[in-house]
Design a protein around this motif. Sequence first.
Motif, PDB file in Angstrom:
ATOM      1  N   LEU A  35       0.831  -1.208   0.000  1.00  0.00           N
ATOM      2  CA  LEU A  35       0.000   0.000   0.000  1.00  0.00           C
ATOM      3  C   LEU A  35       0.866   1.259   0.000  1.00  0.00           C
ATOM      4  O   LEU A  35       0.535   2.267  -0.639  1.00  0.00           O
ATOM      5  CB  LEU A  35      -0.930  -0.009   1.214  1.00  0.00           C
ATOM      6  CG  LEU A  35      -2.042  -1.072   1.193  1.00  0.00           C
ATOM      7  CD1 LEU A  35      -2.831  -1.038   2.491  1.00  0.00           C
ATOM      8  CD2 LEU A  35      -2.976  -0.828  -0.003  1.00  0.00           C
ATOM      9  N   LYS A  36       1.998   1.208   0.719  1.00  0.00           N
ATOM     10  CA  LYS A  36       2.899   2.355   0.750  1.00  0.00           C
ATOM     11  C   LYS A  36       3.501   2.603  -0.633  1.00  0.00           C
ATOM     12  O   LYS A  36       3.603   3.750  -1.088  1.00  0.00           O
ATOM     13  CB  LYS A  36       4.009   2.103   1.773  1.00  0.00           C
ATOM     14  CG  LYS A  36       4.939   3.297   1.989  1.00  0.00           C
ATOM     15  CD  LYS A  36       6.025   2.961   2.992  1.00  0.00           C
ATOM     16  CE  LYS A  36       5.409   2.677   4.359  1.00  0.00           C
ATOM     17  NZ  LYS A  36       6.461   2.403   5.374  1.00  0.00           N
ATOM     18  N   LEU A  38       2.138   1.662  -3.459  1.00  0.00           N
ATOM     19  CA  LEU A  38       1.072   2.092  -4.347  1.00  0.00           C
ATOM     20  C   LEU A  38       0.771   3.576  -4.153  1.00  0.00           C
ATOM     21  O   LEU A  38       0.564   4.325  -5.122  1.00  0.00           O
ATOM     22  CB  LEU A  38      -0.189   1.259  -4.101  1.00  0.00           C
ATOM     23  CG  LEU A  38      -1.391   1.558  -5.004  1.00  0.00           C
ATOM     24  CD1 LEU A  38      -1.017   1.319  -6.468  1.00  0.00           C
ATOM     25  CD2 LEU A  38      -2.586   0.696  -4.607  1.00  0.00           C
ATOM     26  N   THR A  39       0.770   4.008  -2.889  1.00  0.00           N
ATOM     27  CA  THR A  39       0.515   5.425  -2.596  1.00  0.00           C
ATOM     28  C   THR A  39       1.612   6.311  -3.181  1.00  0.00           C
ATOM     29  O   THR A  39       1.347   7.377  -3.761  1.00  0.00           O
ATOM     30  CB  THR A  39       0.434   5.643  -1.076  1.00  0.00           C
ATOM     31  OG1 THR A  39      -0.607   4.828  -0.533  1.00  0.00           O
ATOM     32  CG2 THR A  39       0.156   7.099  -0.755  1.00  0.00           C
ATOM     33  N   THR A  40       2.861   5.845  -3.029  1.00  0.00           N
ATOM     34  CA  THR A  40       3.991   6.595  -3.595  1.00  0.00           C
ATOM     35  C   THR A  40       3.891   6.685  -5.112  1.00  0.00           C
ATOM     36  O   THR A  40       4.157   7.736  -5.723  1.00  0.00           O
ATOM     37  CB  THR A  40       5.313   5.919  -3.203  1.00  0.00           C
ATOM     38  OG1 THR A  40       5.405   5.854  -1.784  1.00  0.00           O
ATOM     39  CG2 THR A  40       6.506   6.708  -3.752  1.00  0.00           C
ATOM     40  N   GLN A  41       3.464   5.568  -5.731  1.00  0.00           N
ATOM     41  CA  GLN A  41       3.311   5.553  -7.189  1.00  0.00           C
ATOM     42  C   GLN A  41       2.244   6.534  -7.635  1.00  0.00           C
ATOM     43  O   GLN A  41       2.412   7.256  -8.628  1.00  0.00           O
ATOM     44  CB  GLN A  41       2.965   4.139  -7.657  1.00  0.00           C
ATOM     45  CG  GLN A  41       2.800   4.020  -9.174  1.00  0.00           C
ATOM     46  CD  GLN A  41       2.388   2.629  -9.605  1.00  0.00           C
ATOM     47  OE1 GLN A  41       2.126   1.785  -8.768  1.00  0.00           O
ATOM     48  NE2 GLN A  41       2.329   2.398 -10.905  1.00  0.00           N
ATOM     49  N   LEU A  42       1.131   6.597  -6.899  1.00  0.00           N
ATOM     50  CA  LEU A  42       0.041   7.504  -7.255  1.00  0.00           C
ATOM     51  C   LEU A  42       0.472   8.957  -7.087  1.00  0.00           C
ATOM     52  O   LEU A  42       0.087   9.842  -7.882  1.00  0.00           O
ATOM     53  CB  LEU A  42      -1.188   7.212  -6.397  1.00  0.00           C
ATOM     54  CG  LEU A  42      -1.890   5.865  -6.650  1.00  0.00           C
ATOM     55  CD1 LEU A  42      -3.017   5.661  -5.641  1.00  0.00           C
ATOM     56  CD2 LEU A  42      -2.441   5.814  -8.077  1.00  0.00           C
ATOM     57  N   GLN A  43       1.262   9.218  -6.047  1.00  0.00           N
ATOM     58  CA  GLN A  43       1.707  10.598  -5.798  1.00  0.00           C
ATOM     59  C   GLN A  43       2.683  11.084  -6.858  1.00  0.00           C
ATOM     60  O   GLN A  43       2.758  12.278  -7.147  1.00  0.00           O
ATOM     61  CB  GLN A  43       2.361  10.690  -4.406  1.00  0.00           C
ATOM     62  CG  GLN A  43       1.376  10.525  -3.262  1.00  0.00           C
ATOM     63  CD  GLN A  43       2.074  10.497  -1.911  1.00  0.00           C
ATOM     64  OE1 GLN A  43       3.285  10.304  -1.834  1.00  0.00           O
ATOM     65  NE2 GLN A  43       1.292  10.679  -0.850  1.00  0.00           N
ATOM     66  N   ASN A  44       3.421  10.131  -7.423  1.00  0.00           N
ATOM     67  CA  ASN A  44       4.455  10.517  -8.383  1.00  0.00           C
ATOM     68  C   ASN A  44       4.122  10.097  -9.813  1.00  0.00           C
ATOM     69  O   ASN A  44       4.999  10.064 -10.676  1.00  0.00           O
ATOM     70  CB  ASN A  44       5.797   9.886  -7.980  1.00  0.00           C
ATOM     71  CG  ASN A  44       6.320  10.406  -6.662  1.00  0.00           C
ATOM     72  OD1 ASN A  44       6.922  11.469  -6.588  1.00  0.00           O
ATOM     73  ND2 ASN A  44       6.075   9.638  -5.598  1.00  0.00           N
ATOM     74  N   GLN A  45       2.865   9.813 -10.078  1.00  0.00           N
ATOM     75  CA  GLN A  45       2.500   9.391 -11.423  1.00  0.00           C
ATOM     76  C   GLN A  45       2.518  10.571 -12.398  1.00  0.00           C
ATOM     77  O   GLN A  45       2.389  11.730 -12.012  1.00  0.00           O
ATOM     78  CB  GLN A  45       1.112   8.761 -11.411  1.00  0.00           C
ATOM     79  CG  GLN A  45      -0.016   9.710 -11.035  1.00  0.00           C
ATOM     80  CD  GLN A  45      -1.374   9.025 -11.053  1.00  0.00           C
ATOM     81  OE1 GLN A  45      -1.581   8.118 -11.827  1.00  0.00           O
ATOM     82  NE2 GLN A  45      -2.274   9.481 -10.181  1.00  0.00           N
ATOM     83  N   ASN A  53      -7.253   2.757 -13.637  1.00  0.00           N
ATOM     84  CA  ASN A  53      -8.075   2.417 -12.472  1.00  0.00           C
ATOM     85  C   ASN A  53      -8.409   0.926 -12.406  1.00  0.00           C
ATOM     86  O   ASN A  53      -8.402   0.296 -11.342  1.00  0.00           O
ATOM     87  CB  ASN A  53      -9.369   3.240 -12.492  1.00  0.00           C
ATOM     88  CG  ASN A  53      -9.120   4.712 -12.223  1.00  0.00           C
ATOM     89  OD1 ASN A  53      -8.131   5.069 -11.586  1.00  0.00           O
ATOM     90  ND2 ASN A  53      -9.993   5.563 -12.734  1.00  0.00           N
TER      91      ASN A  53
END
Length: 227
Positions: A35-36, A38-45, A53
Motif C-alpha cells: 500500500l505504501k 502504491l501510494t507513492t506511485q500515485l503521488q508521483n505518477q 483504475n
Amino acid sequence: MSFDYSNIGKTTSRIEQDTNTKTKSNSSLDQADFLKLLTTQLQNQDPSEPVDNNQMVTTMSQLSIVDNLNTINSNMDNVVSAISSSSALSASSLVGRSVLVNSRTSFFDGKNPITAQIDAGDGASDVKINVLDSNGASVAQYTAGAIDGKIDFTWDGVKDSETGEMFEAGKYSLSVTAYQDGKQVNLPVKSYAIVGSVVLGKTTADTKLNLIGHGEVALDKVEQISL
C-alpha cells in the motif's frame, strides 16, 4: 569508521542469525508495504499517463485474496494442530486396555490367560496350535479341526490342571499350522497386549504405547482395541 554497538555481547552465530533475519525481512513485502508503494506511485505518477483504475482495482483484489488465503492457511494449521493434539491426548485412555498388534508373541504374567487372533482366511482344516516358550520349546498343543475367518484363541497358562500349577511368567508365542487347498501352511497369528503407559506425541503417529512385555508400539500400528 562506524561501530555497531548493537552486536556487543552477541556470539558470531547470533549475529549471523540476526543478519539473516533482517535480510529475509527486507526481501519480503507485506500488505502495508504494498500500500505504501502504491501510494507513492500515485503521488508521483505522470498526470498525462495516470495509473489505470481497472488495473489498480485488479491488483488490490489480488492482494486481498492472497492475504485472506494466508489467514486461512494459518487458521487451518491451528485447527489441524488442535485435532492432532486432542487425538494424541485421548490415547491416554488406553492404559489398561487390550490392543491387537502384529506379533505372534504374547506376554504371560503367570496368572492371567493370554489371547491371540488366528486368521484362517477362507477356511482351513486340521488346525494344530503349538504354544512355545521363549526358548522355542513346546509347552502345550491343541487341535481345532476346521476353522474359518479370524478367531480368538486363549491360553490359560495352566501347567498342571490337577494342582493348578501355572507356567512361569514370560514371553510365549503361537505356531499354528493347518491345511488349505491340500497344502500344509502356517496361519497368520496376531496377539493381544495390555497397554501399560502412553508416550504422548504431537500427532497420532508420534504417540507411542508401552505394551507390557512387548515394549513401545506406535499408536497407528494398533489394529484393534478391546476391553
